[in-house]
Write an enzyme that holds these catalytic residues in place. Structure first.
Site, mmCIF file in Angstrom:
data_model
loop_
_atom_site.group_PDB
_atom_site.id
_atom_site.type_symbol
_atom_site.label_atom_id
_atom_site.label_comp_id
_atom_site.label_asym_id
_atom_site.label_seq_id
_atom_site.Cartn_x
_atom_site.Cartn_y
_atom_site.Cartn_z
ATOM 1 N N HIS A 131 45.397 34.432 43.701
ATOM 2 C CA HIS A 131 46.705 34.645 43.068
ATOM 3 C C HIS A 131 47.501 35.759 43.730
ATOM 4 O O HIS A 131 48.667 35.989 43.366
ATOM 5 C CB HIS A 131 46.535 34.998 41.589
ATOM 6 C CG HIS A 131 46.034 33.883 40.734
ATOM 7 N ND1 HIS A 131 46.578 32.623 40.761
ATOM 8 C CD2 HIS A 131 45.022 33.845 39.826
ATOM 9 C CE1 HIS A 131 45.928 31.845 39.893
ATOM 10 N NE2 HIS A 131 44.979 32.564 39.324
ATOM 11 N N ASP B 43 36.230 27.742 36.689
ATOM 12 C CA ASP B 43 36.891 27.771 35.392
ATOM 13 C C ASP B 43 37.419 26.412 34.937
ATOM 14 O O ASP B 43 37.999 26.306 33.858
ATOM 15 C CB ASP B 43 38.005 28.821 35.364
ATOM 16 C CG ASP B 43 38.724 28.973 36.683
ATOM 17 O OD1 ASP B 43 38.550 28.117 37.560
ATOM 18 O OD2 ASP B 43 39.467 29.959 36.843
ATOM 19 N N HIS C 238 43.142 27.344 37.991
ATOM 20 C CA HIS C 238 44.486 27.927 38.038
ATOM 21 C C HIS C 238 45.080 27.739 39.432
ATOM 22 O O HIS C 238 44.376 27.833 40.433
ATOM 23 C CB HIS C 238 44.419 29.411 37.670
ATOM 24 C CG HIS C 238 43.768 29.657 36.347
ATOM 25 N ND1 HIS C 238 42.511 30.222 36.219
ATOM 26 C CD2 HIS C 238 44.194 29.390 35.091
ATOM 27 C CE1 HIS C 238 42.202 30.290 34.939
ATOM 28 N NE2 HIS C 238 43.203 29.792 34.227
ATOM 29 N N ASP D 50 39.766 26.024 41.898
ATOM 30 C CA ASP D 50 39.895 26.873 40.717
ATOM 31 C C ASP D 50 40.876 26.191 39.760
ATOM 32 O O ASP D 50 41.836 25.538 40.192
ATOM 33 C CB ASP D 50 40.432 28.234 41.142
ATOM 34 C CG ASP D 50 40.451 29.256 40.015
ATOM 35 O OD1 ASP D 50 39.597 30.155 40.016
ATOM 36 O OD2 ASP D 50 41.345 29.162 39.151
#
Length: 368
Positions: free
Chosen positions: A142, A267, A181, A179
């Site tokens: 990120h 996740d 996200h 991931d």
């Protein structure tokens, strides 16, 4: 020749300081793990512990690494950002961006996390190792060049890619991010370039809210070299494997990279507290097997997985074990404790068909 496992105890010591506390810790005030942020060390430490208990760790080439050099960091991040991060770290910690608290020494630990990724990519690119897993912490996908967020303080994978390129070890690199996200930081760093293909599979409408659309394909020289697959909440085992077969692998085959790097978050797992997906340990193992076989066909097996998210302390270790066992070609197993209940938690046949149809529709929109 072997599968490398890059880790360092110091990465488990990254902490968020007093991030969630309105009173000073000490005395009878017990600090939470990592200062109360969901990204805590236990998911990573318990993964390593599980591999020790099953014996898988003895099949790996265990290594640490040096901190990523200032030169390596500056290939991705501006000097002003690096200097401010270091200043705050030396002064006791703080926060530079959104959801990125760190304690004293956080700069050095983040540089070590990036260094593990750099060393893993270097070892595989030079042929010292067949493939590798970097247990990097804090995560990196990120992090923008000058703005960290989502627990990510340095762009670990981008730093490793640029280090390999600076040495002439790779010309075309593919970064696959599974991931849950969106990998907005990695996307932003390479958005206008055609020498790095970025692919992100993520839950639609999760973090960050404003990024990750199918229509975002890159710009300038990078047009068409960024692929987003925002998947519906509830996507499970078959939907993820369909995404791999329908979008990811064809895109990699068309690109023909010199190396594949996976931003490996766990996740999307079925009980993760920060997502609403239904992947299982077997899902991650099978995705790893597919990408390993693809790397063997396309780039002499040059494959590196770099740890990102995953927030279930109980389940991440089993997802990671299945992944690393597949990467190493190991028969050592850690039976999934949730396996008996998985069939009741996966999408119904009708919903699963809808999920796969939505992936097909996005593939057509992407011209894949």
């Amino acid at each position: 020749m072997a599968t490398g496992f890059f880790w360092d105890e110091r990465c488990f010591w990254h902490a968020g300081g007093n991030y969630t506390f309105t009173m000073p810790i000490g005395g009878l005030v017990q600090p939470l793990a990592a200062g109360g942020i969901p990204e805590n060390p236990e998911t990573k430490r318990r993964l390593k512990n599980l591999m020790e208990v099953t014996g898988l760790i003895h099949e790996l080439d265990l290594r640490s690494a040096d901190l990523a050099s200032r030169e390596a960091l500056l290939r991705v991040h501006p000097e002003s950002y690096i200097d401010e991060f270091k200043r705050l770290s030396d002064a006791g910690g703080g926060e530079l961006g959104l959801r990125t608290p760190f304690a004293k020494g956080g700069f050095e630990i983040a540089s070590l996390s990036a260094g593990l990724a750099v060393a893993a990519v270097d070892a595989v690119a030079t042929g010292t190792l067949d493939n590798a897993y970097a247990l990097s912490r804090p995560p990196g996908h990120h992090c923008l060049p000058d703005y960290p967020n989502g627990f990510c303080l340095l762009a670990n994978i981008a730093i490793a890619v640029e280090a390999a390129k600076a040495k002439g070890l790779a010309k075309r690199v593919a970064v696959l991010d599974w991931d849950v996200h969106h990998g907005n930081g990695t996307e932003a760093i390479f958005y206008d370039r055609d020498d790095v293909l970025t692919i992100s599979l993520h839950q639609e409408g999760n973090y960050p809210l404003e990024t990750g659309a199918v229509a975002n394909r890159g710009k300038g020289a990078g047009e068409g070299y960024n692929i987003n697959l925002p998947m519906h909440a509830g996507s499970g085992h078959t939907a993820y494997l369909h995404a791999m077969d329908r979008v990811v692998i064809p895109a990699l085959e068309a690109y023909k990279p010199d190396m594949i790097i996976v931003a490996c978050g766990f996740d999307a797992a079925i009980i993760d507290p920060l997502a609403r997906m239904q992947a299982t340990a077997a899902t991650f193992g099978e995705m790893t097997q597919r990408i390993k076989e693809t790397a063997e066909r396309l780039c002499d097996g040059k494959l590196v997985l770099v740890h990102e998210g995953g927030y279930s302390e109980a389940y991440v270790p089993f997802c990671g074990h299945a992944t690393i066992a597949a990467l190493a070609g190991s028969q050592t197993e850690a039976p999934d404790p949730l396996a008996p209940a998985h069939h009741n938690r996966q999408p119904t046949p009708a919903f699963d068909a809808f999920l796969r149809q939505s992936i097909d529709a996005m593939a057509e929109q992407l011209n894949i």
